[in-house]
Structures are given as C-alpha cells and as structure tokens.
Design an enzyme around this catalytic site. Structure first.
Site, PDB file in Angstrom:
ATOM      1  N   LYS A  43       0.852  -1.190   0.000  1.00  0.00           N
ATOM      2  CA  LYS A  43       0.000   0.000   0.000  1.00  0.00           C
ATOM      3  C   LYS A  43       0.887   1.240   0.000  1.00  0.00           C
ATOM      4  O   LYS A  43       1.902   1.287   0.707  1.00  0.00           O
ATOM      5  CB  LYS A  43      -0.892  -0.035   1.237  1.00  0.00           C
ATOM      6  CG  LYS A  43      -1.905   1.095   1.349  1.00  0.00           C
ATOM      7  CD  LYS A  43      -2.759   0.885   2.597  1.00  0.00           C
ATOM      8  CE  LYS A  43      -3.790   1.973   2.806  1.00  0.00           C
ATOM      9  NZ  LYS A  43      -4.585   1.734   4.030  1.00  0.00           N
ATOM     10  N   SER A  95      -9.365   1.702   3.403  1.00  0.00           N
ATOM     11  CA  SER A  95      -8.536   2.469   2.490  1.00  0.00           C
ATOM     12  C   SER A  95      -7.546   1.643   1.690  1.00  0.00           C
ATOM     13  O   SER A  95      -6.939   2.148   0.754  1.00  0.00           O
ATOM     14  CB  SER A  95      -7.773   3.541   3.265  1.00  0.00           C
ATOM     15  OG  SER A  95      -6.889   2.946   4.195  1.00  0.00           O
ATOM     16  N   SER A  97      -9.845  -0.681   7.359  1.00  0.00           N
ATOM     17  CA  SER A  97      -9.161  -0.394   6.106  1.00  0.00           C
ATOM     18  C   SER A  97      -8.449  -1.583   5.471  1.00  0.00           C
ATOM     19  O   SER A  97      -8.021  -1.506   4.326  1.00  0.00           O
ATOM     20  CB  SER A  97      -8.164   0.756   6.284  1.00  0.00           C
ATOM     21  OG  SER A  97      -8.853   1.979   6.379  1.00  0.00           O
TER      22      SER A  97
END
Length: 530
Positions: free
Chosen positions: A102, A183, A207
């Site tokens: 990420k 996210s 997330s």
C-alpha cells in the site's frame, strides 16, 4: 502470454518429475513457491507475469487503477533471489514471491510514498519500513505500490473509498461501477484480480478488512503492536497496524509469520517477539471441530441476501463440528459511545502523528505539517474535485495529546471496546466471535454517496484486538466476507479457524470484471423479459 507460460510451466514440472501445479494468475503464494522449488518457474518469470497482467488488466482492459507505481529495480531483485535459490539458499516460503505494498508504506526502491496525495509526490525515502525490511529479508520481491483511499480515508467525511488524486478511482473487479472499499483498496483489488498473490494493507478501522471482504480476499488486521508501524504514513499510534491481504488464509499466515515482531522504534511492539509464533505451523484443517464460536447477529436485517449467505456459512461451520452460540450484542449504545470517542481521539492523534511523520520526510517534500497540507489542498484543484478536507480542518483544531480530556476519552474508549468484546466471549463461553464483515459493495456515487450496510470493525479497531475476514459467498456476484474476532494476540487461533472454514466452504471465486451487476444474465433477463 499468461496461458503460454502456464503450459510451459506445466511441461517443465512434468519433465522434472515435480508435483508443482501450473502457475496461473490466481495461484497462491504457496503454489508459486512450490513451482519455484520444482524448477517450473523462476521469481523473474513470476514478476514478468505480474507486470504483464498489471499492463493488461490494471492499466488497460478493465482499468482497475489498483497499482500506482512499480519498483524500478524489481527485475534485478528477482534475479538476485533466483541466484540465491540456484546457490542453495532459500530464505523461506516467501522467497521469490512478488509482493505489493500500500502506498503509505515506505520502501527504499526509488518509488515515492504518497498516501495518494499530490503533496507527497517528492516523498522518495531512503529507508525501508521495518515491515518491508522483514519481507525482503525473507526473500520476498517488492513489486510496487498500490493505490488507496487518499490519506487512508482520513481527509473528508464525504470521501469516496478508493479514490486518490495521484491514482484516481480503484475499481471493484467483480463489478467495475462498485466500491472497492478502503482504504487499502488497491491492495485488495490487486490480489483479487491476480496481479499478485500478496499485498500489504494498513488499517485504523476497517481499512484492511472492508476492502478484503468486498473484493473477495482474505484480510487480517493483527493485534495492534504485533507488526511495526515505523515509516508508515500514520493516522493513529493507538489503532494503526499493517496486515496481509491474500487469496488464502495460509498465505496470510505465512506473511504474518514474517512481518510480526518487535521494532525498537515502535514502543507498541515491545511484546511482539514474545507473542509471535509460526502461524503456518498453527494451521489445522480440523480446527472447527469442537470450537465454541460466538455468533453475532447485530448486523442482521440490514441486507437479507447477506444474512442468507451468513446462515449458509454458519451451517458449514456446524457441519465441520463447531459449536455455535448466539451472542446478544454488542449494544447500539456501546457502539455509538465507542464510535464518537474514536472520531474525536483519532483527530488529535492524526495531527500529532502526521506532523511528526512529515518532519522526517526528505527535504524535497515542502508540505511539512498538517496546516501546510490544508493550504496545499486549498490551492490545488486536482485534490478537491469530488470532496473536501473537513477531517483535516477538524484535526488541525484538535487538542494536544497531553490534554487530560483527550487522554481520558482515549483510555475510556479502549477499555470499553475491549471489555465489551471480552464480556461477549466470556458470557457465551466462546473463544472467538463471528459476524458478516459487511454487505456487498455499493455503487460508487459521487452525488449521493455510497450505502453502507454496517461492519464489525470498530470494536476490534479501538480495542486493538485482531480481526480476520475470509470470503464466505456472493450476492448477485458480489463478494461478502465472514469476520473472525478474538482477544489480543489470538491471531494463530483466528487464522486456523479461518483456514478450516475456507477449506470447508471453498467459497472464493475469481472476478468476472463485469461493467455492472446489471450485466449479469439473471439481472439482464429480469430487466427486459420480453
């Protein structure tokens, strides 16, 4: 190109008398490792295949927008670990396996760590986050960075999950018009779409688990303090953690075995070395037999089709020998109290943690405080075409971490969340709790916003307890997951139960990359029966 290689790999395995299965886009990391051991494939070839698929599926074709950047020396890294294998040095089950990160996790490979923001395009670090160093020390190959909800979905109360100014909107591969959640949107989508077998996400509240569930993959939010957060763009040192996103529970266990451990720079991880274990060795295909599992139903009625899939999942656990106990709660008043406190305290923690992080970035980064970011976004129209920065503005006015009222609110919220989960398990006499991870993905709607069918993520997030989601089925072709929640440091048990559930149900199936659920034959026929 992938089909050609698959056949070649099968031929090579047969020629060598190996038992390795052909490598496909949806092969697990364990299967990739088996093929490399058999000489059927190299890490360099796996990387090339991932790059080809990223070009075909992510950048062209359905245009998923899940990958932001490629490690510029990824091929050299792959050749290095291939040379080690030829020399007889294999560092473990991740040796040679491509991994995506990420893009709020720093890696010293020439890529920027942007958190999806144009303000951090020059944030090209000369340091690895410890979680990255643990992966590369184990022989994993860092493929690149994944797109995300900008600032890990902590900029606006009206944000669109999966959107960042740097990468645009991440699209759900099961229905391209639906949310990938966030996210860790790009990490979930990339794994679901077969761009890599492993991605690392981060979670403050939901997330990892939400995008994993909505994209039909496994996601684990570990106990806060089991995995280092150093050199990861922060929201809250009280709740942040990195975690694996994979297509199988066994792969998640292999990743956690590598990334868990104490980091002297992260005081929260002081107990990690004592608590970590070999999570793969702890997997037991028969672990559901005799297991007492608490069944949460507080999300029931919000989406009847999800309820039906959940009932089938529970039936599969009973058939595998689990003892299921209905659990009453958690009470709405408790969830509301924890949620309100979480919102207030995260804003204070974000301001302090982000200012400290930005102060440590390279000199080329000019936005070196939250106030500077607010000014940057106000002056940069590409940052705010869809929503604003209300959370930034509220955080700028939040109290200092030394404020007694803040400290009490945080302590009370953490205690209430932990005591609630502990009480639910104790009163029912169960070792873990299960719940739907949420409903199916809603349509991305920049005008009216997305519908949300609820999630069990807040109590484990605020308490710091672990939370695992595993695919449990589909609603009109859209994935839904089942959550396993346990006490602190119970990852080994959660993963074992999730592994047994996965084997019993074999629920996961690959995405179809449909433009919309409306394109499914049964829906299209109903829309136009004549």
């Amino acid at each position: 190109m992938f089909r050609t290689f698959t056949l070649a790999a099968a031929a090579a395995a047969l020629a060598g008398g190996a038992a390795a299965q052909p490598v496909t886009p949806y092969s697990s990391a364990a299967a990739q490792q088996q093929a490399m051991r058999a000489g059927a494939v190299t890490s360099e070839q796996l990387v090339r295949l991932s790059l080809d698929r990223i070009a075909q599926i992510d950048k062209a074709g359905p245009k998923l927008n899940s990958v932001l950047a490629i490690n510029p020396h990824v091929m050299a890294d792959a050749r290095k670990v291939d040379a080690e294998r030829r020399a007889g040095r294999v560092r473990g089950p991740l040796h040679g396996v491509p991994v995506l990160l990420k893009d709020n996790i720093e890696s010293w490979d020439g890529t920027a760590t942007t958190a999806g923001s144009l303000a951090l395009l020059d944030n090209v670090p000369q340091r690895d986050a410890p979680v990255v160093r643990r992966l590369t020390d184990a022989g994993a190959v860092i493929l690149g960075k994944t797109n995300l909800s900008e600032w890990a979905n902590f900029r606006s109360t009206r944000s669109i999950s999966g959107w960042s100014a740097v990468g645009g909107l991440v699209r759900n591969p099961y229905s391209l018009d639906r949310t990938a959640c966030g996210s860790s949107s790009g990490s979930g989508v990339a794994v679901a779409a077969g761009l890599a077998a492993i991605a690392i996400g981060t979670e403050t509240d939901g997330s990892v688990t939400c995008p994993a569930a909505m994209n039909g993959v496994v996601g684990l939010k570990p106990t806060v303090g089991l995995v280092s957060r150093t050199f990861i763009v922060p929201i809250s040192p009280e709740q942040d953690t990195a975690g694996p996103m994979t297509r199988t529970v066994a792969d998640a266990a292999a990743v956690l075995t590598v990334i868990a451990g104490t980091d002297p720079a992260d005081p929260a991880t002081a107990e990690a070395d004592k608590r970590r274990t070999d999570y793969v060795a702890a997997l037991d295909a028969n672990s559901l037999k005799g297991a007492r599992i608490g069944v949460l139903r507080n999300l029931a009625g919000r989406h009847p089709d999800t309820d039906a899939v959940y009932e089938k999942a529970l039936a599969a656990m009973r058939e595998a020998g689990a003892v299921l106990v209905d659990v009453k709660g958690p009470e709405d008043s408790v969830l509301a109290q924890v949620g309100a406190a979480e919102g207030d305290t995260l804003r204070a923690e974000f301001k302090a943690a982000l200012d400290a992080y930005l102060a440590s970035t390279p000199e080329a980064v000019k936005t070196r405080s939250l106030e500077a970011l607010i000014a940057f976004n106000s002056a940069e129209p590409r940052e705010t075409p869809l929503f604003g920065q209300e959370i930034f503005e509220q955080s700028a006015k939040a109290p200092a971490l030394t404020d007694p009222a803040y400290r009490k609110q945080r302590a009370d919220a953490k205690t209430l969340a932990a005591q609630t989960l502990d009480r639910l398990m104790r009163e029912a006499g169960v070792e873990v709790l299960v719940s739907p991870s949420g409903g199916p993905a809603s349509i991305v709607d920049p005008v009216n916003g997305s519908r949300f069918f609820g999630s069990p993520s807040s109590l484990p997030a605020v308490s710091g307890y672990p939370h695992l989601t595993v695919p449990m089925g589909y609603v009109r072709g859209l994935p839904v997951g089942i959550s396993f929640i346990g006490p602190a440091w119970s990852e080994a048990r959660l993963l074992s139960l999730g592994h047994a559930f996965e084997l019993a149900t074999e629920a996961r199936r690959p995405p179809e990359f449909l433009p919309s659920v409306n394109a499914r034959p049964e829906v299209a026929r109903a829309y136009d029966p004549r």
